[in-house]
Design a protein around this motif. Structure first.
Motif, PDB file in Angstrom:
ATOM      1  N   THR A  66     -21.529  20.162  17.416  1.00 61.23           N
ATOM      2  CA  THR A  66     -22.060  21.136  17.164  1.00 61.23           C
ATOM      3  C   THR A  66     -21.970  22.259  16.146  1.00 61.23           C
ATOM      4  O   THR A  66     -20.902  22.534  16.786  1.00 61.23           O
ATOM      5  CB  THR A  66     -22.890  21.438  18.448  1.00 61.23           C
ATOM      6  N   TRP A  67     -22.775  23.059  16.154  1.00 57.82           N
ATOM      7  CA  TRP A  67     -23.404  24.661  15.301  1.00 57.82           C
ATOM      8  C   TRP A  67     -24.505  25.014  15.502  1.00 57.82           C
ATOM      9  O   TRP A  67     -25.245  25.082  15.603  1.00 57.82           O
ATOM     10  CB  TRP A  67     -22.208  24.987  14.202  1.00 57.82           C
ATOM     11  N   PHE A  68     -24.195  26.471  15.705  1.00 52.10           N
ATOM     12  CA  PHE A  68     -25.544  27.358  15.235  1.00 52.10           C
ATOM     13  C   PHE A  68     -26.643  27.575  14.270  1.00 52.10           C
ATOM     14  O   PHE A  68     -25.840  26.950  12.989  1.00 52.10           O
ATOM     15  CB  PHE A  68     -24.835  28.777  15.516  1.00 52.10           C
ATOM     16  N   PHE A  69     -27.292  27.224  14.549  1.00 54.36           N
ATOM     17  CA  PHE A  69     -28.553  27.104  13.024  1.00 54.36           C
ATOM     18  C   PHE A  69     -28.517  25.704  13.089  1.00 54.36           C
ATOM     19  O   PHE A  69     -28.664  25.628  11.734  1.00 54.36           O
ATOM     20  CB  PHE A  69     -28.963  28.117  12.955  1.00 54.36           C
ATOM     21  N   ARG A  70     -27.385  24.275  13.711  1.00 55.47           N
ATOM     22  CA  ARG A  70     -27.589  23.404  12.869  1.00 55.47           C
ATOM     23  C   ARG A  70     -29.369  22.809  12.608  1.00 55.47           C
ATOM     24  O   ARG A  70     -30.008  23.091  13.881  1.00 55.47           O
ATOM     25  CB  ARG A  70     -27.506  22.420  14.347  1.00 55.47           C
ATOM     26  N   GLU A  71     -29.721  22.090  11.940  1.00 55.60           N
ATOM     27  CA  GLU A  71     -30.937  21.929  10.698  1.00 55.60           C
ATOM     28  C   GLU A  71     -32.179  23.216  11.120  1.00 55.60           C
ATOM     29  O   GLU A  71     -33.369  23.460  12.850  1.00 55.60           O
ATOM     30  CB  GLU A  71     -31.685  20.884  11.807  1.00 55.60           C
ATOM     31  N   PRO A  72     -31.788  24.836  10.180  1.00 60.72           N
ATOM     32  CA  PRO A  72     -32.402  25.998  10.843  1.00 60.72           C
ATOM     33  C   PRO A  72     -33.891  25.779  10.931  1.00 60.72           C
ATOM     34  O   PRO A  72     -34.477  26.943  11.142  1.00 60.72           O
ATOM     35  CB  PRO A  72     -31.826  26.294   9.862  1.00 60.72           C
ATOM     36  N   ARG A  73     -34.749  25.072  10.144  1.00 61.59           N
ATOM     37  CA  ARG A  73     -35.942  25.165  10.127  1.00 61.59           C
ATOM     38  C   ARG A  73     -36.198  25.205  11.448  1.00 61.59           C
ATOM     39  O   ARG A  73     -38.022  25.105  11.658  1.00 61.59           O
ATOM     40  CB  ARG A  73     -36.536  23.976   9.048  1.00 61.59           C
ATOM     41  N   LEU A  74     -35.524  23.945  12.559  1.00 58.74           N
ATOM     42  CA  LEU A  74     -36.071  24.387  13.823  1.00 58.74           C
ATOM     43  C   LEU A  74     -36.660  25.448  13.863  1.00 58.74           C
ATOM     44  O   LEU A  74     -37.919  25.841  15.129  1.00 58.74           O
ATOM     45  CB  LEU A  74     -35.153  23.097  14.363  1.00 58.74           C
ATOM     46  N   PHE A  75     -35.979  26.533  14.029  1.00 54.83           N
ATOM     47  CA  PHE A  75     -35.467  27.374  15.499  1.00 54.83           C
ATOM     48  C   PHE A  75     -37.441  28.835  14.812  1.00 54.83           C
ATOM     49  O   PHE A  75     -37.833  28.701  15.278  1.00 54.83           O
ATOM     50  CB  PHE A  75     -34.616  27.854  14.667  1.00 54.83           C
ATOM     51  N   PRO A  76     -37.018  28.678  13.666  1.00 53.64           N
ATOM     52  CA  PRO A  76     -38.462  29.613  13.609  1.00 53.64           C
ATOM     53  C   PRO A  76     -40.143  28.097  14.039  1.00 53.64           C
ATOM     54  O   PRO A  76     -41.296  29.653  14.216  1.00 53.64           O
ATOM     55  CB  PRO A  76     -38.056  29.214  11.491  1.00 53.64           C
ATOM     56  N   ALA A  77     -39.831  27.166  13.315  1.00 51.99           N
ATOM     57  CA  ALA A  77     -41.103  26.339  13.538  1.00 51.99           C
ATOM     58  C   ALA A  77     -41.405  26.327  15.417  1.00 51.99           C
ATOM     59  O   ALA A  77     -42.644  26.308  15.844  1.00 51.99           O
ATOM     60  CB  ALA A  77     -40.379  24.861  13.594  1.00 51.99           C
ATOM     61  N   ILE A  78     -40.198  26.575  15.901  1.00 53.74           N
ATOM     62  CA  ILE A  78     -39.953  26.798  17.220  1.00 53.74           C
ATOM     63  C   ILE A  78     -40.746  28.170  18.493  1.00 53.74           C
ATOM     64  O   ILE A  78     -41.651  28.481  18.662  1.00 53.74           O
ATOM     65  CB  ILE A  78     -38.748  26.542  18.554  1.00 53.74           C
TER      66      ILE A  78
END
Length: 361
Positions: A66-78
């Protein structure tokens, strides 16, 4: 070795094929030697009766990639998803499972804080079955392998260099509660969002079905589930439906059926027909691959997802989905499918060749 595989499936729902070639065999060999036992048979006798040794074996075979902000678009979507829910009489609750060494739940917390959302308004929970992974998450110290991609500005905001790595700020760590638990054993129905990515591939078909039931029960009536793109085709529609944002699946509403009068007696059923022999998985995969090669991409994808849901992970199945997404121009999704195919079967030459053609060396 088959008996150890069966034990891991019984207690943890793990499917041996997805753990990688020889992973379980190596782990058993190492533990047998470390304990001074004479043979794997002696180790099996121990692991059957010792919960502590079962946990030790589990730690040796689970994948913590794992790593930080994996699949970055998920986090602003949350962030967009929970903003309308802020200001209620309760905290918004987000679950990350499995949370591994903490990169995913901490990424969620950083995204929320960067968006100006107060830590007091949201509770982020990280759940994992691995005690070693959770211990690393609690320490909050990470090496360079946890930081990938070009945009690492978040590291400057939320981490302090320390020796050969970086230490996560106390502000972010305080926003996340990491805890030990087995998601297959049940969860409290308390979450607005459940993020469960890259777990299904490691589970048996029975465990996958059980997992979806558990996740549906853990969500509030208007809650949503986030999976990886490669897992979305396995979602049972009676539990989850599409939402406006394609990253999420919304929990399907359970309608209370109206009261009905007892039905009239059913007519006598016709004599049963003889059972139709099931089509072997290999033959079905050949048929699906022919569909893809003939340009019937949508039909091939649907058939392939159905087959994977029924029969479990398959290197050839993932390869076919890679072919479909590559043909559609979805190179990122194609690469993910092809990596999974090679994880299960490193000798799959077609998958290796197609992966190189998508731009990955």
């Amino acid at each position: 070795m088959d008996a150890v595989v069966a034990l891991l499936q019984e207690h943890f729902g793990l499917q041996a094929d997805a753990l990688g070639p020889h992973t379980i065999e190596r782990a058993v060999s190492v533990r047998t030697a470390a304990l001074g036992l004479h043979s794997p048979v002696d180790y099996l006798a121990l692991v059957r009766t010792s919960p502590a040794e079962r946990q030790t074996l589990l730690e040796a075979v689970v994948n913590r990639e794992t790593w930080f902000f994996r699949e970055p678009r998920l986090f602003p979507a949350i962030v967009r998803l929970i903003e309308p829910r802020l200001g209620l009489q309760r905290k918004v609750c987000i679950l990350s499972v499995p949370c591994s060494t903490g990169e995913e739940p901490y990424s969620i917390a950083m995204a929320l804080l960067d968006a100006g959302i107060s830590a007091s308004a949201v509770e982020v929970v990280g759940l994992d079955i691995s005690l070693e992974a959770l211990e690393a998450a609690r320490k909050g110290f990470y090496g360079k392998v946890s930081f990938r991609g070009k945009d690492l500005a978040f590291r400057d905001r939320w981490f302090t260099p320390r020796g050969a790595g970086w230490r996560l700020s106390d502000t972010v760590r305080a926003m996340v509660r990491v805890q030990h638990g087995d998601v297959l054993r049940g969860l409290e129905p308390a979450y607005d969002v459940v993020v469960c990515r890259n777990l299904l591939i490691y589970l048996s078909p029975v465990a996958v079905a059980q997992l979806f039931e558990t996740l549906a029960g853990a969500l509030r009536p208007d809650g949503v589930l986030a999976l990886s793109a490669t897992e979305s085709g396995l979602v049972p529609p009676h539990l989850f439906q599409h939402s406006a944002d394609t990253l999420f699946r919304r929990r399907t509403k359970v309608e209370t059926p109206p009261r009905q009068t007892p039905p009239a007696p059913a007519p006598r059923p016709p004599a049963p027909r003889p059972p139709v022999a099931a089509v072997p998985v290999e033959n079905e995969l050949d048929t699906i691959l022919d569909m893809a090669n003939q340009g019937s991409y949508e039909q091939a994808a649907v058939r392939c997802h159905e087959m994977l849901k029924r029969a479990g992970p398959s290197a050839q199945g993932y390869y076919i989905l890679g072919v479909v997404d590559s043909a559609r121009g979805n190179e990122a999704a194609a690469r993910e499918w092809l990596r999974r195919a090679l994880y299960l079967q490193p000798s799959h030459e077609e998958a290796r060749l197609l992966l190189s053609l998508t731009g990955e060396s």
